[in-house]
Write an enzyme that holds these catalytic residues in place. Structure first.
Site, PDB file in Angstrom:
ATOM      1  N   HIS A 129       0.858  -1.198   0.000  1.00 57.12           N
ATOM      2  CA  HIS A 129       0.000   0.000   0.000  1.00 57.12           C
ATOM      3  C   HIS A 129       0.886   1.237   0.000  1.00 57.12           C
ATOM      4  O   HIS A 129       1.988   1.214   0.545  1.00 57.12           O
ATOM      5  CB  HIS A 129      -0.933  -0.007   1.219  1.00 57.12           C
ATOM      6  CG  HIS A 129      -2.008   1.026   1.103  1.00 57.12           C
ATOM      7  ND1 HIS A 129      -1.798   2.351   1.428  1.00 57.12           N
ATOM      8  CD2 HIS A 129      -3.283   0.941   0.659  1.00 57.12           C
ATOM      9  CE1 HIS A 129      -2.911   3.030   1.190  1.00 57.12           C
ATOM     10  NE2 HIS A 129      -3.830   2.206   0.726  1.00 57.12           N
ATOM     11  N   GLU A 132      -3.426   3.041  -7.489  1.00 56.13           N
ATOM     12  CA  GLU A 132      -3.923   4.191  -6.712  1.00 56.13           C
ATOM     13  C   GLU A 132      -2.904   5.331  -6.795  1.00 56.13           C
ATOM     14  O   GLU A 132      -1.870   5.269  -6.125  1.00 56.13           O
ATOM     15  CB  GLU A 132      -4.056   3.823  -5.226  1.00 56.13           C
ATOM     16  CG  GLU A 132      -4.988   2.687  -4.924  1.00 56.13           C
ATOM     17  CD  GLU A 132      -5.293   2.618  -3.420  1.00 56.13           C
ATOM     18  OE1 GLU A 132      -6.481   2.618  -3.095  1.00 56.13           O
ATOM     19  OE2 GLU A 132      -4.355   2.597  -2.598  1.00 56.13           O
TER      20      GLU A 132
HETATM   21  O1  G3P Z   1      -6.556   1.694   0.324  1.00 59.79           O
HETATM   22  C1  G3P Z   1      -7.476   2.554  -0.235  1.00 59.79           C
HETATM   23  C2  G3P Z   1      -6.986   3.935  -0.255  1.00 59.79           C
HETATM   24  O2  G3P Z   1      -5.652   4.157  -0.316  1.00 59.79           O
HETATM   25  C3  G3P Z   1      -7.842   4.910  -0.967  1.00 59.79           C
HETATM   26  O3  G3P Z   1      -8.236   5.752   0.040  1.00 59.79           O
HETATM   27  O4  G3P Z   1      -9.661   7.336   1.170  1.00 59.79           O
HETATM   28  O5  G3P Z   1      -8.997   7.712  -1.200  1.00 59.79           O
HETATM   29  O6  G3P Z   1     -10.629   5.922  -0.636  1.00 59.79           O
HETATM   30  P1  G3P Z   1      -9.451   6.743  -0.171  1.00 59.79           P
END
Ligand code: G3P
Length: 222
Positions: free
Chosen positions: A93, A141
């Site tokens: 992560h 992400e």
């Molecule tokens: O692990 C999920 C994360 O990093 C995304 O976070 O708060 O943007 O949905 P968020």
């Protein structure tokens, strides 16, 4: 894990301290049962076993280390995750990075324990690179969008589309999730239209005043 999937990472938010992790997991389970959508949860490590033994939806660890049982104080081994009744783990992560070589070893060790792995990445290139290790999922992400209110699917749809291509080129069996800023049903729908097989999200549910309604809204267009 059945797809399309919604994976809710509880992170280390105070909203899930102690018994509140199980409360939120039960809320996620209620939405999964009412809608039929595949929902998995990632509680903090100290609540992992308790949550995993008390819900039927898949429970995943937030992290795992490439360590074997034995002299590994403070490390999280694949074998202890398997023994906790969790079904798998997030790896790498953006808030808990691993070296590339450690990702490769941990994916292999998790597989030998029967655990699913979801390897998080920050770009198209890193998504393609880790897909060669054949994890069950890659979750792209962009770090700058994490925790914000603009979904990756609005801010950078190309990173999702291109990460799907990069991952499938490396290993067609690996499935892509996307995350960062995913807060509404339209964001999840857009992710699926871009080729992702689900989303990884956190604040939209964990920090919501009404996690049940927020999660219902997130899954309503699936
Ligand atoms: O692990 C999920 C994360 O990093 C995304 O976070 O708060 O943007 O949905 P968020």
């Amino acid at each position: 894990m059945r797809t399309p999937a919604v994976v809710v990472n509880f992170k280390a938010y105070s909203e899930v301290d102690g018994p509140r992790s199980l409360d939120l997991a039960l809320t996620c389970q209620k939405v999964a049962e009412e809608t039929g959508v595949s929902i998995a949860v990632c509680p903090p490590m100290v609540e992992l076993s308790h949550v995993a033994r008390n819900v039927q939806i898949p429970v995943l660890s937030q992290h795992c280390d490439p360590r074997r049982p034995g002299s590994a104080t403070g490390w999280v081994t694949p074998s202890m995750i398997a023994a906790s009744s969790a079904k798998g783990t997030l790896l790498n992560h953006s808030e808990h990075r691993l070296m590339l070589i450690d990702i490769q070893d941990t994916v292999a060790m998790c597989r030998s324990q029967g655990l699913w792995s979801i390897v998080c990445t920050d770009s198209v290139a890193s998504s393609g690179a880790v897909a060669f290790y054949s994890p069950d999922f890659v979750a792209v992400e962009p770090p700058e969008l994490i925790g914000g209110d603009i979904s990756v699917t609005d801010a950078n749809p190309d990173v999702v589309r291109d990460a799907v291509d990069a991952v499938k080129k490396a290993d067609p069996s690996v499935r892509l999730l996307c995350g960062a800023g995913v807060k509404a049903g339209k964001d999840v729908k857009a992710a699926l239209e871009l080729g992702a097989e689900g989303v990884l999200l956190a604040s939209g549910v964990v920090k919501s005043k009404d996690p049940y309604q927020s999660l219902l809204d997130l899954v309503k267009l699936i």
